[in-house]
Design an enzyme around this catalytic site. Structure first.
Site, PDB file in Angstrom:
ATOM      1  N   GLU A  27       0.680  -1.409  -0.088  1.00  0.00           N
ATOM      2  CA  GLU A  27      -0.014  -0.003  -0.173  1.00  0.00           C
ATOM      3  C   GLU A  27       0.925   1.134  -0.046  1.00  0.00           C
ATOM      4  O   GLU A  27       2.129   1.188   0.333  1.00  0.00           O
ATOM      5  CB  GLU A  27      -1.025   0.049   1.408  1.00  0.00           C
ATOM      6  CG  GLU A  27      -0.117  -0.172   2.401  1.00  0.00           C
ATOM      7  CD  GLU A  27      -1.120   0.654   3.646  1.00  0.00           C
ATOM      8  OE1 GLU A  27      -1.382   1.789   3.472  1.00  0.00           O
ATOM      9  OE2 GLU A  27      -1.045   0.136   4.858  1.00  0.00           O
ATOM     10  N   LYS A 161      -2.748  -1.934  15.685  1.00  0.00           N
ATOM     11  CA  LYS A 161      -2.200  -0.891  16.734  1.00  0.00           C
ATOM     12  C   LYS A 161      -3.324  -1.024  17.799  1.00  0.00           C
ATOM     13  O   LYS A 161      -4.575  -1.045  17.538  1.00  0.00           O
ATOM     14  CB  LYS A 161      -1.965   0.681  16.148  1.00  0.00           C
ATOM     15  CG  LYS A 161      -0.961   0.540  15.635  1.00  0.00           C
ATOM     16  CD  LYS A 161      -0.306   2.120  15.634  1.00  0.00           C
ATOM     17  CE  LYS A 161       0.988   2.066  14.938  1.00  0.00           C
ATOM     18  NZ  LYS A 161       1.089   2.620  13.591  1.00  0.00           N
TER      19      LYS A 161
END
Ligand code: PSU
Ligand code: MN
Length: 306
Positions: A27, A161
């Site tokens: 990405e 995260k």
């Protein structure tokens, strides 16, 4: 115009896809909105080199000049890394960017979408988006999760995260039928940390095993992707409690400053980086390299099974 007219795939990648050779999508939001310039330039090249060293072809995606780019030149990688006037493009933004010729960095959702259009099955990133803490109030749920529910691409990541609500993220994936596999781990990894306290139902001992499960899902014609959670290498892992303090502080700042929508994730990422004086950045690089390696091995195993 048809979908094909918007896709711009480099000849090397197109040939690899046509011949059933291993290709790994990468990405560009991680470059434009997840890492500082100019360190991201070195990263952008190195992550591609790692994919090549494993015998796969790297395919970094972006939206440039009205095209869905699959494979970027060195100049194009630079544009994404400098990130001047480069927007963050999720699924809902794609048509606007293409039609108006704006330059856009692709998130996990958009990279999956483009990879599927191009015929690429495996994608390596750092961490996926997920259900944000406090989502029961804000409804802030990353479009990455709906993409995983619908698009046939396997995403190798270091989990997500813990600025997200990892428990709710896993619940959401379960509801939408997305398998989450731990690569040599029993827990969903928390990006900088190898463990999160969230147990996974499935552990794979090898990339070959993961490849077999991925292939089986799609042999059955089941829609949607898979998440392969690959923990950060031990030597680069950070302390969970220390990270938690930093994350809570970044979340408070975002709330105070009224950050919302697509700006939330980049805001948190940049403040976490500042507060950890770059230590977290070194870990971020290493976990992304580690994911590129695992994704390439899975892509090679899948190519063998054809
Ligand atoms: N998490 C990270 N680093 C990132 C991202 C997420 O640790 O760079 C990026 C990815 O591109 C992901 C996107 O797809 O943020 C999710 O954004 P949002 O939460 O706005 O959906
Ligand atoms: Mn969001």
């Amino acid at each position: 115009m048809t979908q094909k007219d918007y896709l711009s795939i480099t000849p090397e990648i197109q040939q690899a896809i046509d011949e059933g050779k291993p290709v790994v999508a990468l990405e560009s939001t991680i470059l434009s909105h997840g890492m500082p310039f100019p360190q991201n330039v070195e990263f952008a090249h190195k992550v591609e080199e790692i994919v090549r060293a494993e015998g796969a072809v790297p395919a970094t995606t972006a939206i440039i000049g009205g095209k869905l780019k699959v494979g970027l030149t060195s100049e194009e990688l630079d544009i994404m890394c400098k990130a001047e006037g480069v927007g963050k493009v999720s699924r809902r933004d794609v048509a606007v960017y293409l039609a108006t010729g704006k330059t856009g960095a692709t998130t996990v959702a958009t990279t999956m979408m483009i990879a599927e259009m191009a015929g690429i099955k495996i994608f390596a990133t750092g961490g996926i988006g997920g259900v944000h803490r406090g989502a029961t109030e804000t409804m802030d749920i990353s479009a990455d999760l709906q993409e995983l529910a619908n698009t046939q691409v396997a995403v190798v990541c270091a989990g997500a995260k813990s600025l997200l609500d990892l428990g709710l993220t896993l619940e959401y994936l379960e509801t939408f039928g997305v398998p989450v596999l731990g690569l040599r781990t029993d827990e969903f990894p928390a990006f900088y940390c190898r463990t999160s306290g969230h147990k996974l139902d499935y552990r794979c001992e090898s990339e070959a095993e993961a490849a077999k499960i991925i292939k089986t899902k799609w042999d059955l014609g089941l829609k949607g992707g898979l998440v392969i959670g690959n923990p950060i290498p031990e030597e680069y892992a950070l302390d969970y409690d220390e990270m938690e303090k930093v994350i809570v502080k970044a979340l408070d700042m975002a709330k105070e400053q009224g950050i919302h929508g697509k700006d939330v994730t980049p805001f948190l990422l940049s403040h976490i980086k500042d507060m950890t004086e770059g230590v977290s950045f070194a870990s971020n690089l290493q976990l992304a390299y580690n994911n590129a390696r695992a994704a390439s091995r899975i892509a090679c195993e899948m190519a063998k099974m054809k």
